[in-house]
Every structure is written in C-alpha cells, then in structure tokens.
Design an enzyme around this catalytic site. Structure first.
Site, short mmCIF file in Angstrom:
data_model
loop_
_atom_site.label_atom_id
_atom_site.label_comp_id
_atom_site.label_asym_id
_atom_site.label_seq_id
_atom_site.Cartn_x
_atom_site.Cartn_y
_atom_site.Cartn_z
N HIS A 1 0.48 -7.64 5.41
CA HIS A 1 -0.15 -6.76 4.61
C HIS A 1 -0.61 -5.76 5.64
O HIS A 1 -1.29 -5.86 6.76
CB HIS A 1 -1.58 -7.43 4.18
CG HIS A 1 -1.95 -6.65 2.73
ND1 HIS A 1 -1.75 -7.00 1.57
CD2 HIS A 1 -2.64 -5.28 2.83
CE1 HIS A 1 -2.24 -6.14 0.61
NE2 HIS A 1 -2.75 -5.27 1.42
N ASP B 1 -10.16 -6.99 -7.77
CA ASP B 1 -9.68 -6.00 -6.88
C ASP B 1 -8.87 -4.92 -7.64
O ASP B 1 -8.98 -3.80 -7.20
CB ASP B 1 -8.82 -6.53 -5.77
CG ASP B 1 -8.10 -5.58 -4.87
OD1 ASP B 1 -9.07 -5.05 -4.18
OD2 ASP B 1 -6.77 -5.39 -4.76
N ARG C 1 -11.81 2.97 -6.25
CA ARG C 1 -11.70 3.40 -4.79
C ARG C 1 -10.53 4.48 -4.90
O ARG C 1 -11.02 5.52 -4.19
CB ARG C 1 -11.48 2.37 -4.05
CG ARG C 1 -12.83 1.46 -3.93
CD ARG C 1 -12.64 0.32 -3.21
NE ARG C 1 -11.80 0.41 -1.90
CZ ARG C 1 -10.92 -0.20 -0.88
NH1 ARG C 1 -10.36 -1.24 -1.98
NH2 ARG C 1 -10.75 0.11 0.01
N SER D 1 -10.87 -6.42 -0.11
CA SER D 1 -9.54 -6.33 -1.01
C SER D 1 -8.38 -7.21 -0.30
O SER D 1 -7.80 -7.54 -1.05
CB SER D 1 -9.18 -4.64 -0.99
OG SER D 1 -8.01 -4.22 -1.54
N LYS E 1 -7.06 -10.94 -1.52
CA LYS E 1 -5.50 -11.15 -2.16
C LYS E 1 -4.68 -12.08 -1.43
O LYS E 1 -3.79 -12.76 -2.03
CB LYS E 1 -5.01 -9.81 -2.21
CG LYS E 1 -5.37 -8.77 -3.37
CD LYS E 1 -4.60 -7.43 -3.32
CE LYS E 1 -5.14 -6.84 -2.33
NZ LYS E 1 -5.13 -5.31 -2.55
N1 URA Z 1 -4.72 -2.16 1.09
C1 URA Z 1 -5.47 -3.00 0.16
O1 URA Z 1 -4.92 -3.91 -0.33
N2 URA Z 1 -6.60 -2.71 0.00
C2 URA Z 1 -7.21 -1.73 0.77
O2 URA Z 1 -8.45 -1.58 0.52
C3 URA Z 1 -6.82 -1.03 1.58
C4 URA Z 1 -5.58 -1.14 1.83
#
Ligand code: URA
Length: 434
Positions: free
Chosen positions: A83, A162, A169, A184, A188
């Site tokens: 990620h 999220d 956001r 966040s 996930k």
């Molecule tokens: N990627 C994400 O999944 N969440 C964030 O807040 C920033 C980047």
C-alpha cells in the site's frame, strides 16, 4: 455513557485525548449513518489540527477494521499486500503486485481511489474496459487460488468507516494527518486479511507528508500498529519530488505499467517497483537473501511471466485483455499540448502537488465527492528533476479533453517547473527501509 457527537468534536477541538470506548462508539455511529457529514468533517479538521496519541490512533484503526467485514485468508497464509500512502503518477501497484505473484506469492490487494491531488489504483484499473474492482469474497478467493493475483476495491461491508472518512477527507483538506492516514491504511490491511504488508511511505512535495521526518513518523506508526495487530510489516520511505516514471493520469499510467512489465520501464519506476515486489516476496517467504530475491523478481520481467499474470488478472476481473497489445482500445484524450523549456539549464524543481492537482482539474481526479473521472487525461514527462534542458526542448506533454483547459495547463506548468544554472543535489529515490 451516551455518545454525543458535539462533545466528541469539542474534546478534539481542545486537543484532549479520546478514550478507546468513545472512539468505538463514534465509529459504530458513523457506520450506522447516524452522524451527519458536517459533524464528521468538523471532527476530522480537529484531528488534522490537533493530532492523536498512539493509543487513540490504535483504537481508531482497530474500531474501523472491526466494524465491518474481515476477509479470511487463512487458506493463503503467505499472502502479501502493498500500500502506498499516496503519490503523483505512482503506478507501482500495477507492477509490483504481478511481479510478486509471478514469484509464487499470493497477492490479494484492496486498493483505493484517487485522494486529494494523488491518484488511486482503482480509478486506474477502471480505465480498462470492462474491468471490475467490486468483487465478492467468493470471487476473490477463487481468483486467488486460480491465478494468485487480485486487485480489488474493498466491498461495501469492508471498513465502511474508511469509505465515509476517506471521501470526506478528500474534499475537506484533512488528508495530510498522520493518525488519519495510518488508521485508514492499516484498518484496510487488517480487514483485507493478508499476513504480510509492505508500505510505500512517500515524502516530498507530491506526498501528503512533505517532510521526511513526518513520513518517517507515519511509517513508524503504521509498522507499530500493524505489528501489534498481528501482521508482518515493512515500510519503504521513497521520495515524491519528481514524477515517478513518465505518466500521470489513469489510462496513461496503466499503459506505462504494462510497458514496464514488457521490459521498457524508466529506471526509477523499475527500481521502486522491484524493491516493493522483492520486499513482498522476502516477507512472505521469511527469507533474508534479498539480493537473490531481487534477481528473481527482475527475471519475472524478462521472462514475461509477470505480464502474463497481469493479463490473467484482467480477464478474471472482466476486463478486455487485448489492451496489453493494443492500447488503442483504451480511452484517449482529444487534445495535446507540449510544454517546452523557456530557457536552458537544469530542472531545479517540479512542484508535484501542483502537477497532481492539474491532472485532477483536467478531470483525472475528483473535486466533489460524486465527480466522475475522465480516465484519458494526463501528463507525459520527458525530463525530471536535475535533468539538463535546452531552451525549447520538450519537458512534458499534457493530454486533455476540454479545449478551455489549455490556458490552465500552460500557466500551471509554467509555475510548477523551475530551471536553474546548477544541477543541485541529486537525492536517492529510496531513502530508508523500516
Ligand atoms: N491511502 C489510504 O488508503 N488512506 C489514506 O488516508 C492515504 C492514502
């Protein structure tokens, strides 16, 4: 105690600490749709301005992950996920995931959409005609067994908190917050079920964390929360002060990723993608012989097996696999504008945030929650930070669909790209591994 949102906002406005219990109640009410957007947005801004303690961040992460579906990947104990904290022109997922999968590591990854000035893997993948990112958990598991590679969006039921927070956001200037980004991403990753997680934490003008030290704090926070919640986690700190590879924009990034898998990538993009894939393989195998893993990953480009994986994934997710050999099937923009160097010298700065925002304004990202993305628009770079340029030499081509955007493109590129007489410091792309 009864949960009252105005009190919850007030507490954070005064920079006081939320209890784990109040955070749990907030997330429960949020996912039950009991909190209006304006109150959530006010709380987000209070967090953005006043921060959160480690305990609050861990409680928020856990509450977000637990209040939703958690994918059980017990059948894939060596699965790996990666990620990015968000960058401009960052298409490494489209390269690193098939590379790791071609090394035999199951990659089941849940990606996100464009956020603020950064791009999102789901939006990129959806520029492939027919490609589905919304998959049932049965489909995900079957595809993982059949081909070992899945790039999907989180389902409606996974980390619903999220989804609400992310889209708010995105449009309330509250993205660049260490606790909000950490919660966040890690929530996930917990819900996504993978045992091994590689994080690409960006710093620089084209990242949410502009300063290296802030990016490092974010990386440490995510590694610590992820490890506490039972995952093996590595973080790579990489610079986002120059475009990564050539293209910025959804379809254009898909094409560039395919070119890398065909062996035609820019050095920086290949370097970071191979590093990410190798870290995924090393974590998954528990193997420290990093040099030989890296060589193996590079071989997966030269023997075209990673490209084959990518192609199989497109087919398995309903996409048109002919795009691999025929880019004409993909959406293309109507107009092109070439921006050339106004004087000779070295490129001393490329304001990546402005570049990301430009692509967003051309339609490549969202300015309002429900905006529809134009997959075809974007930028193609021919020069990067510290490169020499001659007056009149092409630096970047812009592709756009609205004729009126020409002036915006020209004025933005003029202010975003600076040249000077000296080359300046050449900084490494990958700064540190945690
Ligand atoms: N990627 C994400 O999944 N969440 C964030 O807040 C920033 C980047």
């Amino acid at each position: 105690m009864t949960f009252r949102m105005p009190d919850f906002i007030e507490k954070k406005k005064l920079a006081r600490e939320h209890s784990p219990d109040s955070i749990e109640q907030f997330i429960k009410s949020l996912v039950a749709n009991e909190i209006p957007d304006y109150q959530t947005a006010a709380w987000l801004m209070a967090v953005r301005l006043n921060g959160m303690t480690d305990l609050e961040t861990a409680s928020l992460t856990n509450a977000m992950a637990q209040n939703g579906e958690i994918i059980n990947l017990d059948d894939f104990p060596n699965s790996a996920d990666k990620h990015s904290t968000g960058g401009v022109g960052d298409k490494t997922t489209l390269i690193a995931a098939p590379l790791a999968a071609a090394c035999g590591v199951p990659v089941i990854k849940f990606s996100g959409r464009a956020l603020d000035f950064t791009g999102g893997t789901l939006d990129k993948l959806e520029s492939i005609p027919g490609f589905q990112t919304s998959l049932s958990s049965e489909h995900i598991k079957k595809q993982a067994s059949d081909i070992g590679l899945v790039l999907a969006g989180t389902s409606k039921n996974m980390v619903p908190a999220d989804k609400i927070l992310y889209s708010l956001r995105d449009v309330t200037s509250t993205v660049d917050s260490i606790p909000l980004i950490a919660a966040s991403i890690i929530s996930k990753k917990i819900a996504g079920g993978a045992a091994n997680i590689v994080l690409d934490v960006k710093f620089g003008d084209g990242a949410f964390m502009q300063k290296y030290d802030d990016a490092k704090s974010l990386a440490n926070s995510m590694v610590s929360i992820g490890t506490k919640l039972g995952k093996k986690v590595r973080a790579i700190l990489s610079s986002m002060d120059s475009p990564l590879g050539q293209n910025v924009g959804n379809t254009m990034e898909v094409i560039e990723a395919i070119e890398v898998l065909k062996g035609n990538g820019n050095d920086d993009l290949v370097e970071l993608s191979v590093e990410l894939a190798s870290r995924m393989v090393a974590l998954s195998r528990g193997d420290d012989d990093f040099d030989s893993i890296k060589a193996e990953v590079l071989n997966r480009i030269s023997d075209a097996s990673a490209l084959k994986k990518f192609k199989s994934m497109i087919t398995a997710q309903g996409g048109d696999e002919r795009i691999i050999d025929d880019y004409g099937i993909l959406p293309h923009a109507e107009f092109r504008f070439s921006y050339t160097a106004p004087e000779s010298g070295f490129i001393s700065k490329i304001a990546m945030r402005q570049i990301g925002n430009l692509v967003r304004q051309l339609g490549g990202g969202r300015l309002k929650k429900d905006d529809v993305i134009d997959p075809a628009v974007g930028l193609r770079f021919f020069k990067w930070k510290s490169y020499p340029v001659e007056k009149g030499e092409r630096i970047v081509d812009a592709y756009y669909n609205d004729k009126q955007h020409k002036e915006l493109i020209e004025s933005t590129l003029k202010s975003a790209i600076e040249t000077s007489d000296s080359q300046g410091e050449i900084t490494p792309l990958i700064r540190e591994i945690i």
